[in-house]
Design a protein around this motif. Structure first.
Motif, short mmCIF file in Angstrom:
data_model
loop_
_atom_site.label_atom_id
_atom_site.label_comp_id
_atom_site.label_asym_id
_atom_site.label_seq_id
_atom_site.Cartn_x
_atom_site.Cartn_y
_atom_site.Cartn_z
N ALA A 350 -1.31 9.41 8.69
CA ALA A 350 -2.78 9.89 8.33
C ALA A 350 -2.89 11.42 8.54
N ARG A 351 -2.03 12.07 9.50
CA ARG A 351 -1.90 13.44 9.75
C ARG A 351 -1.46 14.04 8.73
N CYS A 352 -0.26 13.70 7.99
CA CYS A 352 0.51 14.21 6.99
C CYS A 352 -0.41 14.15 5.58
N SER A 353 -0.98 13.30 5.52
CA SER A 353 -1.93 13.07 4.30
C SER A 353 -3.51 13.60 4.58
N LYS A 354 -3.75 13.90 5.73
CA LYS A 354 -5.08 14.79 6.13
C LYS A 354 -6.24 14.10 5.76
N VAL A 355 -6.35 12.57 6.10
CA VAL A 355 -7.38 11.91 5.83
C VAL A 355 -8.39 12.07 7.03
N THR A 356 -9.62 11.80 6.65
CA THR A 356 -10.73 11.99 7.54
C THR A 356 -10.66 11.01 8.83
N LEU A 357 -11.39 11.25 9.89
CA LEU A 357 -11.29 10.34 11.11
C LEU A 357 -11.92 9.05 10.78
N PRO A 358 -12.90 8.86 10.19
CA PRO A 358 -13.45 7.57 9.69
C PRO A 358 -12.48 6.81 9.02
N VAL A 359 -11.61 7.35 8.06
CA VAL A 359 -10.72 6.34 7.22
C VAL A 359 -9.43 6.01 8.15
N LEU A 360 -9.12 7.04 9.07
CA LEU A 360 -8.04 6.55 10.18
C LEU A 360 -8.74 5.56 10.97
N THR A 361 -9.77 5.57 11.49
CA THR A 361 -10.54 4.30 12.25
C THR A 361 -10.49 3.10 11.38
N LEU A 362 -10.81 3.24 10.27
CA LEU A 362 -10.74 1.86 9.46
C LEU A 362 -9.55 1.10 9.41
N ALA A 363 -8.56 1.98 9.11
CA ALA A 363 -6.82 1.69 9.17
C ALA A 363 -6.55 1.33 10.39
N ARG A 364 -7.02 1.51 11.57
CA ARG A 364 -6.82 1.00 12.80
C ARG A 364 -7.41 -0.30 13.23
N TYR A 365 -8.50 -0.53 12.67
CA TYR A 365 -9.31 -1.65 12.77
C TYR A 365 -8.42 -2.43 11.98
N ILE A 366 -8.12 -2.37 10.81
CA ILE A 366 -7.24 -3.18 10.11
C ILE A 366 -5.81 -3.72 10.91
N LEU A 367 -5.14 -2.64 11.42
CA LEU A 367 -3.94 -3.09 12.29
C LEU A 367 -4.26 -3.68 13.35
N GLU A 368 -5.31 -3.64 14.24
CA GLU A 368 -5.70 -4.25 15.25
C GLU A 368 -5.91 -5.55 14.92
N LEU A 369 -6.64 -5.79 13.76
CA LEU A 369 -6.94 -7.29 13.62
C LEU A 369 -5.61 -8.26 13.27
N SER A 370 -4.66 -7.51 12.58
CA SER A 370 -3.36 -8.01 12.46
C SER A 370 -2.62 -8.39 13.55
N LEU A 371 -3.11 -7.81 14.74
CA LEU A 371 -2.15 -8.00 15.87
C LEU A 371 -2.44 -9.76 16.39
N MET A 372 -3.51 -10.24 15.96
CA MET A 372 -4.05 -11.46 16.31
C MET A 372 -3.31 -12.50 15.17
#
Length: 461
Positions: A350-372
């Protein structure tokens, strides 16, 4: 507000019957009269009666014991007396040595034998020797310059043979200079790729010079922590119980305000342990509690106390059981806690592609759901992070898999597209009431309410 002490939860077996576990994985807290309700819009914090009894500091309180304070003061006085006694004896010995008498040093009395404080043969006498007058012309001048002195200093070479065990400092300097020149000759990013590390080279915190090597090393280590389909060997637990355990770990991470890396490491440690040991359903929650306790010690500045971990388990286990499980997990993972985590890879991409914080947070939400979801246990963490970021970009209708993302992640679109489809199918699944912690967490304004983002019917890549 989430209470910490969980309540007993009924888990459904694969056959369809419902049973109540004696020590079940729990997700909610018992009501506590001392805990006051607060506005849900505020940040949730862990509320523990243990914290109300005493405060803890980073290094512990070592002055609250009156007897200990007296001992410290007594030791200081004794040490001062010892110093005065030794200095007095030394002065006396100096005077006696001038008169030709033998110096006697003080001895320390012990229960076994008299051990001298100083070596007995030490002569602390003043030498009555007058310096001879030397003519300046007789003094020899040094026959080597600074360069020769430098080359005379020799250091051991790690890759040298028996015939050549050492390298001079100048040769070692030349060797390091050659390595730096080789590093500068490394290929630059291809056209169309933003050189993120070069832009942040002046910031020492970014360690841009080593960032690519660090994440390449982490990708190589992924092969060491591959988790197979261990649920086939487990006889007492199933995927539903594991999902409930991860949901409980997410709640602990929120209540104690732990880092997200701590949560991801705890889930990894749990899966690695379950892949090597067959556990009962009564022990499953103990494994998760010990895993997040270990992860907190590894990643947190101030980890939760042992009593707090026992408290969130609702008294299901005692101190000895938790410590024993902690030892067992560390032994099974070989004390290897530097495990590559998908969360770290996601932040790098996310930092290398310079995405915004809402986009990064959405990706984090998807990752955290995948933990279950047990289906993602055997997936590569770096690839899973890349797929989650691409799905978040598609949901926000921003862009696709750019050359920059492909370069820094090392994955092409063909390599991650199947994983993107699986993650999107996970989002389309009907939410379960017992597994709502992640969705409630990312429905908060702090996380830009990304859990309310409409799910894509189909992903066009």
């Amino acid at each position: 507000m989430f209470n910490m002490a969980p309540k007993k939860t009924a888990l459904k077996k694969s056959l369809g019957e419902t049973t109540m576990l004696k020590r079940s994985v729990s997700t909610r807290a018992k009501k506590n009269s001392d805990v006051k309700l607060v506005d849900e819009s505020s940040k949730r914090k862990a509320v523990s009666p243990l914290k109300q009894l005493s405060k803890r500091s980073a290094f512990g309180d070592i002055t609250n014991d009156a007897d200990l304070s007296k001992k410290i003061a007594t030791n200081k006085k004794d040490s001062k007396k010892n110093v005065e006694t030794i200095s007095h004896v030394v002065k006396k010995n100096l005077k006696e040595s001038e008169n030709g008498n033998k110096a006697v040093m003080p001895q320390k009395k012990t229960g076994r034998s008299n051990i001298p404080t100083f070596p007995p043969k030490v002569q602390m006498a003043k030498a009555n020797i007058k310096p001879e007058k030397v003519h300046p012309s007789s003094v020899s001048k040094p026959t080597c310059d600074k360069t020769e002195v430098l080359t005379s200093v020799r250091v051991k070479s790690p890759d040298s043979t028996d015939n050549e065990l050492y390298l001079t400092a100048v040769e070692e300097l030349k060797k390091l200079t050659t390595k730096d020149e080789e590093r500068k000759k490394e290929p630059l990013p291809p056209p169309g790729v933003e050189d993120f590390d070069a832009e942040n080279m002046s910031d020492p915190v970014q360690v841009s010079e080593y960032a690519m090597d660090i994440f390449s090393y982490l990708k190589e280590r992924e092969a060491k922590f591959v988790i197979d389909n261990y649920m086939e060997r487990q006889t007492s637990i199933n995927t539903a119980m594991r999902a409930l355990l991860v949901d409980w770990l997410v709640e602990i991470q929120e209540n104690f305000e732990l880092n997200h890396e701590t949560l991801y490491l705890a889930v990894k440690l749990t899966d690695i342990y379950l892949s090597k040991v067959t556990v009962s359903k009564e022990t499953l929650q103990l494994v998760g509690a010990a895993a997040i306790f270990i992860a907190s010690k590894y990643d947190e500045r101030m980890a939760p106390m042992l009593e707090e971990m026992l408290y969130v388990c609702d008294g299901a286990y005692d101190k000895k059981e938790l410590i024993r499980m902690e030892i067992n997990i560390l032994n099974k993972v070989g004390f290897e806690l530097g495990i590559p985590l998908s969360y770290r890879f996601l932040r790098r991409y996310a930092r290398c592609s310079k995405v915004t914080l809402p986009v990064l947070t959405l990706a984090r939400y998807i990752l955290e759901l995948s933990l279950m979801e047990y289906t993602f246990v055997s997936e590569s963490d770096s690839k899973l992070a890349a797929a989650a970021l691409l799905l978040a970009l598609k949901m926000k209708e921003i862009s696709g898999w750019t050359k920059t993302l492909q370069y820094y992640s090392g994955y092409s679109l063909e390599e991650i597209k199947d994983l993107v489809f699986k993650l999107n199918d996970m989002l389309k699944m009907k939410p379960k009431e017992a597994l709502s912690t992640v969705r409630n967490k990312y429905s908060h304004k702090i996380f830009f309410e990304v859990a309310k983002e409409p799910v894509l019917a189909e992903v066009n890549l």
